[in-house]
Design a protein around this motif. Structure first.
Motif, mmCIF file in Angstrom:
data_model
loop_
_atom_site.group_PDB
_atom_site.id
_atom_site.type_symbol
_atom_site.label_atom_id
_atom_site.label_comp_id
_atom_site.label_asym_id
_atom_site.label_seq_id
_atom_site.Cartn_x
_atom_site.Cartn_y
_atom_site.Cartn_z
ATOM 1 N N GLN A 177 -7.821 3.850 -5.558
ATOM 2 C CA GLN A 177 -8.735 2.576 -4.644
ATOM 3 C C GLN A 177 -9.875 3.325 -4.003
ATOM 4 N N ASP A 178 -11.026 2.580 -3.801
ATOM 5 C CA ASP A 178 -12.085 3.031 -2.983
ATOM 6 C C ASP A 178 -11.681 3.078 -1.503
ATOM 7 N N HIS A 179 -11.482 3.944 -0.699
ATOM 8 C CA HIS A 179 -11.233 3.820 0.534
ATOM 9 C C HIS A 179 -12.502 3.745 1.508
ATOM 10 N N GLU A 217 -9.141 -5.062 -5.603
ATOM 11 C CA GLU A 217 -10.757 -5.088 -5.398
ATOM 12 C C GLU A 217 -10.923 -3.686 -4.644
ATOM 13 N N VAL A 218 -11.966 -3.285 -5.343
ATOM 14 C CA VAL A 218 -12.694 -1.743 -4.864
ATOM 15 C C VAL A 218 -14.029 -2.114 -4.247
ATOM 16 N N ARG A 264 0.793 -1.388 -0.090
ATOM 17 C CA ARG A 264 0.020 0.199 0.040
ATOM 18 C C ARG A 264 0.688 1.180 -0.035
ATOM 19 N N GLY A 276 -15.462 1.657 3.446
ATOM 20 C CA GLY A 276 -15.312 0.651 4.042
ATOM 21 C C GLY A 276 -14.667 0.742 5.225
ATOM 22 N N THR A 277 -14.635 -0.087 6.311
ATOM 23 C CA THR A 277 -13.765 0.002 7.387
ATOM 24 C C THR A 277 -12.346 -0.549 7.099
ATOM 25 N N VAL A 278 -11.508 -0.129 7.992
ATOM 26 C CA VAL A 278 -10.022 -0.480 8.010
ATOM 27 C C VAL A 278 -9.822 -1.884 7.831
ATOM 28 N N ASN A 323 -9.593 -7.390 2.605
ATOM 29 C CA ASN A 323 -9.625 -7.529 1.082
ATOM 30 C C ASN A 323 -8.197 -7.791 0.541
ATOM 31 N N ASP A 324 -7.166 -7.181 1.163
ATOM 32 C CA ASP A 324 -5.766 -6.999 0.578
ATOM 33 C C ASP A 324 -5.162 -8.456 0.961
ATOM 34 N N ARG A 378 -10.743 -3.364 4.620
ATOM 35 C CA ARG A 378 -9.703 -3.332 3.335
ATOM 36 C C ARG A 378 -8.597 -3.785 3.422
#
Length: 432
Positions: free
Chosen positions: A213-215, A431-432, A86, A217-219, A225-226, A222
């Motif tokens: 990237q779509d920020h 993924e976004v 990131r 959602g919650t930390v 997803n990563d 994300r």
């Protein structure tokens, strides 16, 4: 700071090609920075445990200095990989080096047994930050040298650096501790990180702008997803599961033999600490010889052939070594451990990089680092326990057999690939 047999524009052909990659200015800066910081780490390899032992007189307290280096790899590995992918890798490495210098400097505050906990904090912090640095560095290398022959040269040169540091770092740290004291060793380690940071500052490479990237959602979402993206790549990319299985099997056997090293030296060779130092020096010589060899064989043989033959050779050398009762022959055999070990480790690093998109390299490198830590922990605990119950000879033979199984795993599960050529990279869309 644990010791182990294994190790973390070029032209095809002879050994000198290893050094051709140093013509790439940015890579040269990274390589020198890695040499300096690694040397600083190994200076503490002997100094930190001896200092703790002198302060406390406790074997347990001394042993905890080694445990402090292992735990972060198992706990922070997933986080390290995601962050390395990131964040800007050059800036990440720079910030980590500065932070490691400050963390190591905490040990300068320790003057009596009640303050030893600061050494543990510093060692855990140094190891944890190193977990972020390692994936960022590995992920940056292909961006600097590409994924062709230069990548093999870069990884071979890293093995050469590792061999050099193994050869001189530990003994130098012990000598420096005896001559100048713990404060000097710590100061030099901190200074090595500062010097590394200065070199990284001079790197000219800048990454291409990242895909937005779509920020939302919650930390945690994300982050999950990563992690899922990295796990999917490891599971779905042909060859990667096989390489991980091969490496895990090898590392368990290798770590079991590492756990037997001190008792083997004392009870089989009837030698003391000085002879153990000579064995490590012989291993370092083997690593130095293996670096150019790894580049040469990669230019001519498939990855499967290099991995299989290296592991088969290692299995044989290990079996003979730990059944040898003469220190002179043991020194020769320890030299012979280095070349096949380096060839295998370099080939794995190159294989992973060539089959992983840049956006996922940090996660893949971190996953491999976690595998190394977990397999090493299992192997060392198993080797120590079995060695106590069954004896050194039987345990060493079983560990060598484990390495032979890893060779068979590579032979049966990997497909042959064109030597020293980049494989087509799988596509990756965040993924976004």
């Amino acid at each position: 700071m644990s010791c182990s047999f294994a190790v973390d524009a070029g032209t095809q052909g002879g050994g000198t090609a290893v050094f051709d990659v140093l013509r790439v200015r940015d890579f040269r800066l990274v390589a020198i920075a890695e040499l300096l910081s690694s040397l600083g780490d190994w200076l503490l390899l002997v100094a930190a445990p001896y200092f703790v032992l002198r302060l406390t007189g406790s074997t347990l307290a001394t042993g905890l200095t080694f445990a402090a280096e292992t735990a972060p790899a198992l706990l922070l590995g997933p986080v390290a990989g995601v962050l390395a992918d990131r964040w800007d890798r050059r800036r990440t490495m720079l910030a980590i080096d500065v932070s490691r210098a400050a963390t190591v400097a905490l040990m300068l505050l320790v003057h009596h047994p009640g303050q030893v906990w600061l050494i543990y904090v510093a060692l855990i912090g140094e190891a944890g930050l190193g977990l972020l640095f390692g994936p960022a560095r590995k992920a940056l290398i292909p961006a600097l040298v590409g994924r062709g022959p230069q990548l093999t040269s870069a990884n071979s040169l890293a093995a050469l650096v590792s061999g050099t540091v193994r050869l001189v770092g530990g003994p130098a740290g012990g000598a420096l501790y005896a001559l100048a004291g713990f404060t000097t060793v710590v100061a030099l380690d901190a200074a090595s990180y500062v010097a590394s940071a200065i070199l990284i500052t001079a790197i000219r490479h800048r990454p291409e702008p990242a895909t937005p990237q779509d920020h939302g959602g919650t930390v945690l979402g994300r982050f999950t997803n990563d992690l899922r993206a990295g796990a999917t790549h490891l599971r779905a990319t042909p060859g990667l599961p096989a390489v991980f299985a091969t490496a895990a099997t090898f590392l368990v056997g290798n770590a079991a033999l590492t756990a037997l090293l001190v008792p083997y030296t004392g009870t089989v060779l009837h030698a003391g600490a000085g002879k153990l130092g000579l064995l490590f020096a012989a291993l370092g010589v083997g690593y130095l010889a293996g670096a150019p060899l790894s580049r040469a064989v990669a230019a001519r043989l498939s990855d499967r052939t290099v991995m299989t033959s290296s592991l088969a050779g290692l299995s044989g050398v290990f079996a003979v070594t730990f059944n040898t009762h003469d220190i002179a022959w043991a020194l020769v055999l320890f030299v012979l451990i280095g070349p096949p070990g380096v060839c295998f480790l370099v080939t794995v690093d190159t294989y992973l990089a060539r089959r992983t998109p840049d956006a996922l390299l940090g996660r893949v490198s971190s996953a491999y680092g976690m595998l190394q830590a977990a397999a090493t922990l299992v192997g060392m605990l198993g080797g120590a326990a079995l060695g106590q119950q069954a004896g050194i000879g039987i345990t060493a033979d079983l560990a060598a057999l484990c390495v032979a199984v890893s060779a068979a795993t590579a032979l049966l599960t990997l497909r042959p690939t064109t030597a020293d050529s980049p494989a087509p990279l799988p596509t990756y869309k965040p993924e976004v």
